[in-house]
Design a protein around this motif. Structure first.
Motif, PDB file in Angstrom:
ATOM      1  N   UNK A  98     -20.937 -28.360  80.827  1.00  0.00           N
ATOM      2  CA  UNK A  98     -21.160 -28.418  79.386  1.00  0.00           C
ATOM      3  C   UNK A  98     -20.599 -27.178  78.709  1.00  0.00           C
ATOM      4  N   UNK A  99     -20.750 -26.014  79.334  1.00  0.00           N
ATOM      5  CA  UNK A  99     -20.208 -24.784  78.760  1.00  0.00           C
ATOM      6  C   UNK A  99     -18.692 -24.862  78.636  1.00  0.00           C
ATOM      7  N   UNK A 100     -18.056 -25.366  79.673  1.00  0.00           N
ATOM      8  CA  UNK A 100     -16.595 -25.502  79.626  1.00  0.00           C
ATOM      9  C   UNK A 100     -16.174 -26.546  78.598  1.00  0.00           C
ATOM     10  N   UNK A 101     -16.924 -27.635  78.524  1.00  0.00           N
ATOM     11  CA  UNK A 101     -16.604 -28.724  77.609  1.00  0.00           C
ATOM     12  C   UNK A 101     -16.647 -28.268  76.156  1.00  0.00           C
ATOM     13  N   UNK A 102     -17.591 -27.389  75.821  1.00  0.00           N
ATOM     14  CA  UNK A 102     -17.803 -26.978  74.435  1.00  0.00           C
ATOM     15  C   UNK A 102     -17.030 -25.727  74.051  1.00  0.00           C
ATOM     16  N   UNK A 103     -16.259 -25.143  74.992  1.00  0.00           N
ATOM     17  CA  UNK A 103     -15.535 -23.915  74.697  1.00  0.00           C
ATOM     18  C   UNK A 103     -14.610 -24.095  73.491  1.00  0.00           C
ATOM     19  N   UNK A 104     -14.747 -23.200  72.519  1.00  0.00           N
ATOM     20  CA  UNK A 104     -13.881 -23.220  71.351  1.00  0.00           C
ATOM     21  C   UNK A 104     -14.298 -24.176  70.258  1.00  0.00           C
ATOM     22  N   UNK A 105     -15.430 -24.884  70.419  1.00  0.00           N
ATOM     23  CA  UNK A 105     -15.850 -25.862  69.405  1.00  0.00           C
ATOM     24  C   UNK A 105     -16.782 -25.265  68.366  1.00  0.00           C
ATOM     25  N   UNK A 106     -17.341 -24.078  68.642  1.00  0.00           N
ATOM     26  CA  UNK A 106     -18.341 -23.503  67.737  1.00  0.00           C
ATOM     27  C   UNK A 106     -19.721 -24.078  67.959  1.00  0.00           C
ATOM     28  N   UNK A 107     -19.885 -24.861  69.026  1.00  0.00           N
ATOM     29  CA  UNK A 107     -21.183 -25.456  69.341  1.00  0.00           C
ATOM     30  C   UNK A 107     -21.738 -24.814  70.603  1.00  0.00           C
ATOM     31  N   UNK A 108     -23.042 -24.864  70.739  1.00  0.00           N
ATOM     32  CA  UNK A 108     -23.716 -24.417  71.948  1.00  0.00           C
ATOM     33  C   UNK A 108     -24.699 -25.507  72.367  1.00  0.00           C
ATOM     34  N   UNK A 109     -25.536 -25.229  73.359  1.00  0.00           N
ATOM     35  CA  UNK A 109     -26.448 -26.265  73.823  1.00  0.00           C
ATOM     36  C   UNK A 109     -27.727 -25.635  74.361  1.00  0.00           C
TER      37      UNK A 109
END
Length: 835
Positions: free
Chosen positions: A114-125
């Motif tokens: 999930x961390x890799x998937x969201x890299x650069x999107x401005x989102x966290x989880x």
């Protein structure tokens, strides 16, 4: 491990348990657990309850799952994440508008995915209830969400599967990603061509001393056909052809003489083999494939390694490998690798010595930018063995008996072989947006060497008197390589495109001055006398050759669910100018060639991935016909089909492939003019390759490989149609296994061994002299000395033996007086410390 839990101004520690660190890095994002998830266990100062809840959440987050999520709209990427992980994903739809997820492939924890998937999107989880991921907008810098309890960074014992990238380290022997086949960070399962990766852990366990030695247990490869000369030149055969060599994706130019750059194996993170034509990405290329050396890069965490090594033939080596953040900076990281080696050889009066140092620095001002500058200097005052023996007495009978393996055909008063090389370059990458990334790879390299040798010319009828000549050669090689790429992730309906457009340029300048002399006393092979007077040499070659190649390429990796299609096209322009300085003449040559590749692979949920591919190659051929027309490039094409298998968890990787390679425009005799050649020759190589890497249980590694190759000359004017090309074995097979005891008094004790078989070869395409097959045994034992005394933890002592039974064999013959013995028994003891 110590997890610092900050809540209500209090800090609670969860201490390390069982002597092992929890695995499963939280990567760039911390795992965030909603306070409500801990409410039932956080009454007052209930530290044990909080610790249990954290441990449960981290354990669930750390379980490895096989992910295969291509770059695509974030909505679709999150749906695929949920399907593959079995986790639930909760997110407000408005947050996903216009965003794309990063590609995720390989065995890793769901949190890392999930961390890799969201890299650069401005989102966290955040993680709620253990298996529910809540995606949200990242809080502004310096703000803390009062409803979130944050767990600090988790220390990982070593780089595991979750941290693997195409250029980084691999834990164990089994890799899942490579950039060699696509020039992108791609899953091995998604690449429709046969690729093998030899990891740093395997190199260290088998204590390989040279690049060819790292490939001893790799399917379809004959790495040491040059026998005892293999230490001075990396000549590697694959699928019937000599393979090209690359370092970090840029070609290591090989001169027509003996000054060929060599990379010390201690500088390498991994060695990768791409089988079959690769011109679509790299330009002029062997149809047999390429060996790409991936160097050690700066690390974001401190590392310190040192080793001492000694063994038979008076061998000694020492090395250091240190890296980490530059003190006082959070944007600069460094790596310094240095090694010194010295050893005699199994041949009298021959030795090898080396001093190599390779510093590198990475600058990362932000998460989207990375620039790594690399320097390397290597000094080889004694390159190593350069010695040939007659066929009679080595591979053929001799009435005087076998030629001793320590026989030296030269003379210590004359023989000399030295080399120096230097390189500087950089790897730069900038992520422009969620769609575009630009990269540039540059290297400048020089190599020079001096070779003075006395060599055998002919064997007298008595079988013991060797007539000799002498040669003196000085060579200089300078190369410049640059490769610029633009990568884009573009969705079109149900298809996800990973586009790669690039332009690369190579230039090299090679000069040679060669002298020959024939006033050298003969020598008695069985009663040699040295220290004789050797006459001078006369200059016979003084030449300069300049070559350059410009290429434009385009590749599209198309993904539709689990089906991947790789298409590539490239146009090259290659030029060469050769000046004969003795007569002051220059010959020029210009070639233009189009190359392509198409491949299809389908990845099933089980980890099985059948594939089919077609690829082409070309190689410029220097020279002219009897009419003065320049030779055309030789061309190659391959059809390959196979199956790859890597189930979830990354505990195994297996491949099976069948292939056929054809090479056209091969030089053969001109029937109308015996002094010239024409390009009507052709070679066909077909075969099957099987290999597997297994971890059946914790601590046990098993690797085996088998290949059968049927190379044939299919067109020729040399009366050799139907024969096998020289030096190419028909069969190679190997088996290696090692086991590390996981508990008890012998915890950390490792025992391993292997067997290697190389089939018969021929000395020339006439197939009149056959070199017999041979089988060799290897063994190793190592122990982490921390089992004896805790203060010695991290010190590993090892002993490796190659050709354990000291088998006498000949690895290659190219003429009646140019044969090479293989390396006899070698035993090396090594003491290594990593901290």
């Amino acid at each position: 491990m110590t997890i610092m839990l900050a809540r209500n101004g209090k800090a609670i520690e969860h201490a390390r348990a069982g002597g092992r660190w929890l695995t499963g890095s939280v990567a760039a994002l911390a795992v965030m657990v909603p306070a409500g998830a801990l409410q039932a266990q956080t009454t007052g100062d209930d530290a044990p309850g909080i610790a249990r809840s954290i441990a449960q959440t981290v354990a669930q987050s750390a379980a490895l799952v096989q992910f295969d999520i291509p770059a695509q709209p974030l909505t679709d990427a999150l749906t695929l994440f949920g399907r593959q992980s079995g986790w639930q994903v909760s997110v407000h739809g408005d947050l996903l508008t216009g965003l794309s997820g990063q590609p995720v492939s390989g065995a890793m924890s769901p949190t890392d995915a999930m961390a890799r998937l969201l890299t650069g999107t401005g989102l966290t989880f955040t993680i709620s209830g253990g298996r529910t991921v809540v995606v949200q907008k990242a809080t502004q810098l310096g703000q803390v969400d009062p409803n979130v309890v944050q767990i600090g960074p988790v220390r990982v014992e070593s780089q595991g599967a979750s941290a693997e990238t195409a250029l980084g380290p691999v834990k164990g022997y089994i890799a899942s990603r490579s950039a060699t086949g696509t020039k992108t960070d791609a899953s091995l399962l998604d690449t429709p061509q046969s690729i093998s990766v030899v990891t740093r852990d395997q190199i260290e366990t088998q204590n390989a001393q040279t690049v060819p030695q790292t490939l001893r247990y790799t399917a379809g490869i004959e790495p040491e056909s040059r026998g005892t000369l293999a230490g001075s030149a990396d000549i590697i055969f694959g699928r019937g052809f000599i393979m090209d060599r690359y370092l970090n994706g840029l070609r290591l130019e090989g001169a027509s003489g003996f000054v060929t750059p060599q990379i010390d194996v201690f500088n390498l993170e991994r060695v990768e083999v791409l089988r079959g034509p690769a011109s679509v990405l790299y330009g002029a290329a062997s149809p047999g494939g390429m060996v790409n050396l991936v160097g050690k890069m700066p690390t974001t965490t401190p590392r310190y390694e040192a080793f001492l090594q000694g063994g038979n033939y008076n061998s000694f080596a020492a090395g250091i490998d240190v890296g980490g953040p530059v003190p006082g900076s959070d944007t600069l990281f460094y790596r310094l690798v240095g090694v010194a080696r010295t050893a005699d050889t199994q041949v009298d009066f021959n030795k090898s010595q080396r001093l190599s140092i390779s510093p590198s620095v990475t600058w990362r001002p932000d998460t989207d930018t990375s620039v790594t500058v690399m320097l390397s200097y290597q000094h080889d005052p004694y390159v190593g063995l350069y010695n040939f023996i007659p066929a009679a007495g080595s591979v053929l009978p001799n009435p005087n008996g076998n030629i001793p393996r320590n026989f030296f055909a030269g003379d210590p008063n004359f023989n000399q072989y030295s080399r120096d090389q230097f390189s500087v370059g950089y790897l730069a990458e900038r992520r422009l947006s969620s769609t575009f990334t630009v990269r540039q790879n540059f290297r400048y390299m020089t190599a020079n060497g001096q070779l003075s040798q006395v060599l055998g010319a002919a064997l007298a009828p008595n079988g013991r008197t060797l007539f000799r000549y002498n040669a003196s050669d000085t060579e200089y090689l300078t190369t410049v390589s640059v490769d610029t790429q633009l990568e884009a992730s573009v969705p079109t309906g149900p298809l996800q495109h990973r586009l790669l457009a690039g332009i690369d340029f190579r230039w090299n300048n090679f000069t040679q001055r060669l002298g020959l002399g024939f006033n050298v006393p003969s020598i008695d092979i069985y009663a040699p006398v040295y220290g004789v007077q050797v006459g001078p040499t006369n200059l016979v070659t003084s030449a300069q050759q300049t070559e350059n190649q410009l290429g434009l390429y385009l590749q599209d990796q198309i993904r539709f669910d689990r089906l991947s299609l790789v298409l590539g096209l490239r146009q090259d322009w290659a030029n060469a100018a050769t000046t004969n300085q003795l007569v002051n003449t220059t010959a020029t040559q210009a070639d233009a060639k189009l190359s392509g590749r198409a491949g299809l692979v389908y990845a099933f949920d089980s980890g099985v991935a059948p594939y089919l591919s077609y690829s082409t190659s070309f190689q410029p051929t220097i020279g002219v016909t009897a009419t003065g027309a320049p030779f055309k490039p030789t061309t190659g094409e391959q059809i390959e089909a196979g199956i790859k298998f890597q189930p979830a968890g990354g505990k195994s990787f297996a491949m099976a492939s069948v292939y056929q390679i054809t090479q056209q425009n091969v030089l053969t005799a001109d029937p109308a003019n015996a002094l010239f050649q024409i390009q009507t020759g052709a070679v066909r190589s077909r075969g099957v390759e099987l290999s597997s890497l297994l971890v059946p249980t914790e601590g046990l590694n098993v690797m085996w490989a088998f290949s059968y190759n049927d190379p044939k000359i299919t067109a020729s004017n040399n009366r050799d149609i139907g024969n096998m090309p020289a030096f190419v074995p028909n069969v190679t097979a190997s088996l290696w296994s090692d086991y590390t005891i996981q508990s008890g008094a012998l915890y950390g004790f490792k025992l391993g061994g292997g067997v290697r078989h190389i089939g018969f070869t021929y000395s020339t395409s006439a197939n009149t002299l056959q070199i017999p097959a041979y089988t060799l045994l290897d063994a190793m034992v190592s122990y982490d000395l921390g089992g004896l005394m805790p203060k010695l933890g991290g010190f590993v002592a090892a002993v490796n033996a190659t050709n354990l039974l000291d088998t006498r064999y000949v690895s290659e013959c190219s003429s009646a007086t140019n044969c090479l013995y293989g390396q006899g028994a070698s035993v090396l003891a090594n003491l290594r410390k990593v901290f």
